[in-house]
Design an enzyme around this catalytic site. Structure first.
Site, short mmCIF file in Angstrom:
data_model
loop_
_atom_site.label_atom_id
_atom_site.label_comp_id
_atom_site.label_asym_id
_atom_site.label_seq_id
_atom_site.Cartn_x
_atom_site.Cartn_y
_atom_site.Cartn_z
N ASP A 63 0.86 -1.19 0.01
CA ASP A 63 -0.01 0.04 -0.05
C ASP A 63 0.82 1.35 -0.03
O ASP A 63 2.10 1.25 0.24
CB ASP A 63 -0.95 0.15 1.25
CG ASP A 63 -0.26 -0.35 2.32
OD1 ASP A 63 -0.95 -1.12 3.21
OD2 ASP A 63 0.85 0.01 2.65
N ASP A 65 1.07 5.09 1.33
CA ASP A 65 0.61 6.42 2.09
C ASP A 65 1.07 7.47 1.67
O ASP A 65 2.21 7.74 1.33
CB ASP A 65 0.88 5.82 3.55
CG ASP A 65 0.20 4.68 4.03
OD1 ASP A 65 -0.81 4.20 3.38
OD2 ASP A 65 0.87 3.84 4.96
N ASP A 142 7.94 5.34 13.89
CA ASP A 142 8.60 4.53 14.64
C ASP A 142 10.17 4.13 14.45
O ASP A 142 11.18 4.53 15.17
CB ASP A 142 7.94 3.00 14.81
CG ASP A 142 7.56 2.60 13.40
OD1 ASP A 142 7.86 3.09 12.33
OD2 ASP A 142 7.02 1.63 13.34
P1 ATP Z 1 4.12 -2.72 6.28
O1 ATP Z 1 3.12 -1.87 5.44
O2 ATP Z 1 4.85 -3.77 5.64
O3 ATP Z 1 3.32 -3.31 7.29
P2 ATP Z 1 4.53 -0.18 7.26
O4 ATP Z 1 5.93 0.43 7.92
O5 ATP Z 1 4.06 0.36 6.06
O6 ATP Z 1 4.78 -1.64 7.02
P3 ATP Z 1 2.08 0.40 8.51
O7 ATP Z 1 1.46 -0.14 9.74
O8 ATP Z 1 1.38 0.42 7.07
O9 ATP Z 1 3.39 -0.31 8.45
O10 ATP Z 1 2.45 1.95 8.74
C1 ATP Z 1 2.79 3.06 8.04
C2 ATP Z 1 3.59 3.95 8.69
O11 ATP Z 1 3.29 4.31 9.85
C3 ATP Z 1 4.97 3.30 9.11
O12 ATP Z 1 5.97 3.26 8.04
C4 ATP Z 1 5.56 4.36 10.21
O13 ATP Z 1 6.10 5.30 9.67
C5 ATP Z 1 4.23 4.77 10.65
N1 ATP Z 1 3.89 3.82 11.81
C6 ATP Z 1 2.91 2.69 11.82
N2 ATP Z 1 2.97 2.19 12.96
C7 ATP Z 1 3.61 2.93 13.79
C8 ATP Z 1 3.75 2.79 15.13
N3 ATP Z 1 3.38 1.92 15.95
N4 ATP Z 1 4.59 4.05 15.92
C9 ATP Z 1 5.00 5.09 15.27
N5 ATP Z 1 4.89 4.71 13.92
C10 ATP Z 1 4.18 4.12 13.21
MG MG Z 2 2.16 -0.18 4.91
#
Ligand code: ATP
Ligand code: MG
Length: 442
Positions: A63, A65, A142
């Site tokens: 996805d 963002d 994070d």
């Molecule tokens: P994936 O899509 O592979 O699961 P992702 O890093 O994109 O990994 P998402 O849950 O889609 O994970 O989150 C998008 C973004 O939001 C992350 O890249 C991070 O910058 C931020 N984020 C997500 N969860 C947290 C958290 N618990 N604390 C702080 N920032 C977060």
């Molecule tokens: Mg993601």
């Protein structure tokens, strides 16, 4: 309440297009449209988070963002296909058919000292949802690798926290003081392990160090979030690596206390071998684009707990069928205290367990009924996985493989079809097959 703002100072480094590998053709057309429209509307807009990180390591993001200086209402006014979601975190979802681009306004992570997460002021939600600058937005994320911003202005990547270099070095580093960040949100410990497994990154030593001691905090995390995170850990194609990572950092027992304890107590290692074999199979299915099921996954992850509970009940002379039912219920209830597994998954999970004891039954009527059972296929797959823990299932597997194709032939071939009639066991338990034994390890 500790101040939520990590003690880090963002310093901008811009990585120009010719020094990174992100190409527009790898970015979803919908995401690009959102970026262009926001820019035309006079707002800042960036691709951010997992998508930028994944593209930098040559992966294909699932996805995309977008982070922007526009408020959710401003985003909505720019897109017809936009809906606002969330009360505390207002987010804009721009919908293109089946694809959703999540657009979030730059946010800051600030503590107003009120401790009241719902306080409103000037239309903003205080504490963890104050709109901010791109620097604020980077610092509240994070990992440094997740705090990179790609812009369509000049196709460069903006890095405020050294994430670009960390991605090049394949290392996950928490932004700010690791212990503070884990206390703010214990799920970050799981994210560290999951992302390291998914990306084949190392966890930076300082980021890894506090995990073992803080692992018990996971029991305070929202059970629904832990459910979602468990699916991501194990059903995204890197389940084996996730499992070993959780184990290595002392998180497995925090997430699955009973299963963890059962595996520890199981000297032969058979239970662990079964779980790993099942995860290997799941990873292979994901790699082959075949469907995977949460019910099967939880049946696998909780299998050690089920076996152990069942053995305890059997040692107390609880009759087998009763013991199985009670073990299944007990493990499910305990598991739900930490992880909210919806009933539509926990019920078939239990069926997969309970069907395991029926593979020894060879009467024609029972065989036909078993094959027709809606959970037969999953239960049979599960039986095959159990072979990793014990070689005593080979004959059952051969029988049921044949029975699926030709039940009568299988029954005729079965060396066990002589149980009926004579034999003490057969008389004592006339409806059961002689050789039947309780479910034990594996
Ligand atoms: P994936 O899509 O592979 O699961 P992702 O890093 O994109 O990994 P998402 O849950 O889609 O994970 O989150 C998008 C973004 O939001 C992350 O890249 C991070 O910058 C931020 N984020 C997500 N969860 C947290 C958290 N618990 N604390 C702080 N920032 C977060
Ligand atoms: Mg993601």
């Amino acid at each position: 309440m500790p101040n939520d703002i990590p003690s880090v100072t963002p310093v901008l480094r811009t990585i120009p297009r010719d020094q990174h590998t992100i190409s527009r053709k790898d970015i979803s057309a919908s995401a690009l449209r959102v970026l262009y429209r926001l820019r035309e509307g006079g707002h800042e807009a960036y691709l951010v988070g997992g998508a930028v990180r994944d593209l930098l390591v040559g992966g294909s993001p699932k996805d995309f963002d977008v982070a922007t200086s526009a408020t959710p209402e401003e985003v909505k006014s720019l897109f017809r296909n936009c809906r606002l979601i969330g009360r505390r975190f207002r987010l804009a979802h721009v919908v293109f058919g089946r694809e959703i681009i999540e657009v979030a306004t730059f946010r800051a992570n600030v503590d107003d000292g009120s401790g009241d997460r719902e306080t409103h002021e000037g239309g903003r939600l205080l504490r963890d949802n104050v709109y901010g600058t791109i620097e604020d937005d980077a610092v509240r994320r994070d990992f440094t690798a997740n705090a990179l911003y790609y812009t369509i202005d000049d196709f460069s990547v903006r890095d405020y926290l050294g994430g670009f270099e960390d991605v090049q070095n394949r290392v996950l580093k928490l932004i700010g003081d690791p212990e503070t960040r884990y206390r703010e949100d214990p799920v970050r410990m799981l994210r560290a392990v999951r992302l390291a497994a998914k990306l084949d990154f190392d966890i930076d030593p300082a980021t890894a160090a506090p995990i073992r001691a803080l692992a018990p905090l996971l029991s305070e995390a929202a059970p629904a979030r832990l459910f979602e995170e468990t699916l991501k850990l194990f059903l995204s194609g890197h389940g084996v690596a996730s499992f070993k990572g959780l184990e290595r950092h002392g998180l497995l027992k925090a997430m699955f206390p009973e299963a963890g304890a059962a595996m520890e107590a199981n000297r032969s290692g058979a239970l662990r071998a079964v779980v790993l074999e099942g995860l290997r199979g799941t990873d292979a299915r994901v790699a082959a684009d075949e469907p995977v099921s949460p019910a099967f996954l939880f049946a696998l992850l909780m299998w050690p707990a089920y076996c152990r509970t069942l053995m305890t009940l059997q040692a107390q002379d609880v009759p087998p069928a009763d013991a199985q039912r009670r073990a299944a219920d007990r493990v499910t209830v305990h598991e739900l205290a930490t992880i909210a597994v919806p009933r539509r998954f926990s019920l078939p999970m239990q069926e997969i367990w309970l069907l395991q004891s029926r593979f020894g039954l060879r009467q024609r009527k029972r065989v036909m009924r078993m094959i027709a059972h809606p959970r037969f296929r999953a239960a049979f797959d599960f039986l095959q996985v159990r072979q990793a823990g014990s070689d005593e299932h080979a004959e059952d597997i051969a029988f049921w493989r044949e029975a699926q194709l030709d039940p009568d032939m299988a029954i005729a071939h079965s060396p066990m079809d002589d149980w009926e009639g004579d034999g003490d066991d057969a008389q004592r338990t006339p409806r059961r097959r002689r050789r039947r034994r309780p479910v034990t390890t594996g």
